[in-house]
Design an enzyme around this catalytic site. Structure first.
Site, short mmCIF file in Angstrom:
data_model
loop_
_atom_site.label_atom_id
_atom_site.label_comp_id
_atom_site.label_asym_id
_atom_site.label_seq_id
_atom_site.Cartn_x
_atom_site.Cartn_y
_atom_site.Cartn_z
N SER A 295 35.35 36.05 45.80
CA SER A 295 35.75 34.67 46.09
C SER A 295 35.62 34.38 47.58
CB SER A 295 37.19 34.41 45.62
OG SER A 295 38.06 35.37 46.19
N ASP B 264 27.74 40.84 49.86
CA ASP B 264 28.35 39.76 49.08
C ASP B 264 27.86 38.40 49.54
OD1 ASP B 264 29.72 41.90 48.10
OD2 ASP B 264 31.63 41.40 49.04
C1 GLA Z 1 33.03 44.78 49.57
C2 GLA Z 1 32.27 44.41 50.83
C3 GLA Z 1 30.77 44.70 50.67
C4 GLA Z 1 30.52 46.11 50.17
C5 GLA Z 1 31.41 46.43 48.96
C6 GLA Z 1 31.30 47.86 48.54
O1 GLA Z 1 32.67 43.94 48.51
O2 GLA Z 1 32.44 43.05 51.16
O3 GLA Z 1 30.10 44.48 51.89
O4 GLA Z 1 30.69 47.05 51.19
O5 GLA Z 1 32.77 46.13 49.22
O6 GLA Z 1 30.00 48.13 48.08
#
Ligand code: GLA
Length: 316
Positions: free
Chosen positions: A103, A144
């Site tokens: 989110s 993300d």
């Molecule tokens: C979170 C972080 C990502 C990544 C994941 C693990 O979602 O925001 O950048 O490191 O953890 O893969």
């Protein structure tokens, strides 16, 4: 379905004071490639059909009308990264907070897409990553925000986090993407995420074993996708869970129990803890015809989503 193209018609408030803007960005799942983005590894996330919408206008100070906790610090941080004046924003989202489909990335990218629709998607993702790091103190990678900005409907996105080169890889309709709520909700700032990152960067052998084997699994998963070998895809995400549990140590007993239950259900190709870990959500790849039986048997809240276009995907 709301029209995603409206965000491309947004105005830049700092240039046209008083004019309102709107941005919209999706959440994401990560199929495979966990805890490798901040080490320059390859990852395979996909944007999914749950969206955050943000409307805003220029104001004397930053303010937010939202149910997302801590949303103001995210919005201010991304606005500062983009060099815009303070805004008053209203947020509406069907990306459930704490559900593991990011989110926070959806909020950050929606603000960026509303304020700076003309930006290059990669640059927007990097600005959103920096904003998240500033807002939370967690040294997150770029996965993300990248997926939310540049994911493609019908595809997963293979991202090389060292170069930021990326490629859309077709994702088959027959494989349903399930996201299971572990019930253990946490904010990343209260987890050992930064510790894990430091340990892996320092070359701790166990952490590195996860990272190196996970990168091999990402490439194997892409090969299996091309070959429509769903069983192999499932085995690889199951191995990914074992590695995250035993070598990277980001799982919990409650999550392990749900993952084991998912593995035992008919039509489930594989399942694993998804995202940062320490609770959060579980990804399950399920044969589409088995969605009803999986949903009733898993014993936890689960929703199924499909791949979607990111906020910076240009429409024809
Ligand atoms: C979170 C972080 C990502 C990544 C994941 C693990 O979602 O925001 O950048 O490191 O953890 O893969």
């Amino acid at each position: 379905m709301r029209e995603p193209r409206t965000q491309r018609q947004s105005c830049v408030p700092s240039e046209r004071p008083g004019i309102k803007w709107h941005g919209r960005a999706p959440g994401r799942v990560n199929l495979i490639g966990e805890h490798v983005d901040y080490l320059g590894g390859v990852v395979l996330p996909a944007a999914v059909d749950r969206y955050t919408d943000v409307w805003g206008h220029r104001a004397g100070e930053w303010s937010i009308d939202s149910e997302i906790q801590g949303g103001l610090s995210y919005v201010r941080a991304v606005g500062e990264e983009l060099g815009v004046e303070p805004q008053s924003v209203r947020v509406s989202s069907d990306v459930p907070p704490g559900s593991g489909i990011s989110s926070s990335a959806a909020l950050l990218v929606a603000v960026a897409a509303g304020l700076r629709p003309e930006m290059d998607g990669r640059d927007a993702a990097l600005a959103c990553q920096r904003a998240e790091q500033k807002a939370t103190g967690v040294q997150v990678g770029v996965m993300d925000q990248f997926a939310s900005a540049l994911g493609r409907r019908g595809h997963a996105l293979l991202i090389d986090c060292a170069t930021l080169d990326y490629k859309a890889v077709p994702f088959p309709d027959q494989v349903a993407i399930g996201v299971i709520d572990s019930g253990q909700h946490r904010s990343l700032a209260n987890t050992p995420y930064n510790d894990r990152r430091r340990e892996a960067e320092a070359g701790d052998p166990k952490r590195r074993r996860h990272v190196d084997s996970e990168i091999v699994r990402v490439h194997g998963f892409v090969d299996a996708l091309h070959a429509y070998d769903f069983d192999r895809m499932g085995r690889l995400i199951t191995e990914s869970h074992q590695s995250l549990r035993d070598d990277f140590e980001v799982s919990t007993p409650a999550v392990d129990a749900i993952v084991a239950r998912a593995w035992s259900l008919a039509g489930c190709y594989g399942a694993r803890i998804m995202g940062a870990g320490f609770g959060g959500s579980i990804l399950a790849l399920v044969d589409r015809e088995h969605i009803p039986s999986f949903t009733t048997s898993i014993g936890r809240p689960v929703f199924f989503c499909t791949t979607a276009d990111g906020a910076y995907v240009r429409k024809q």
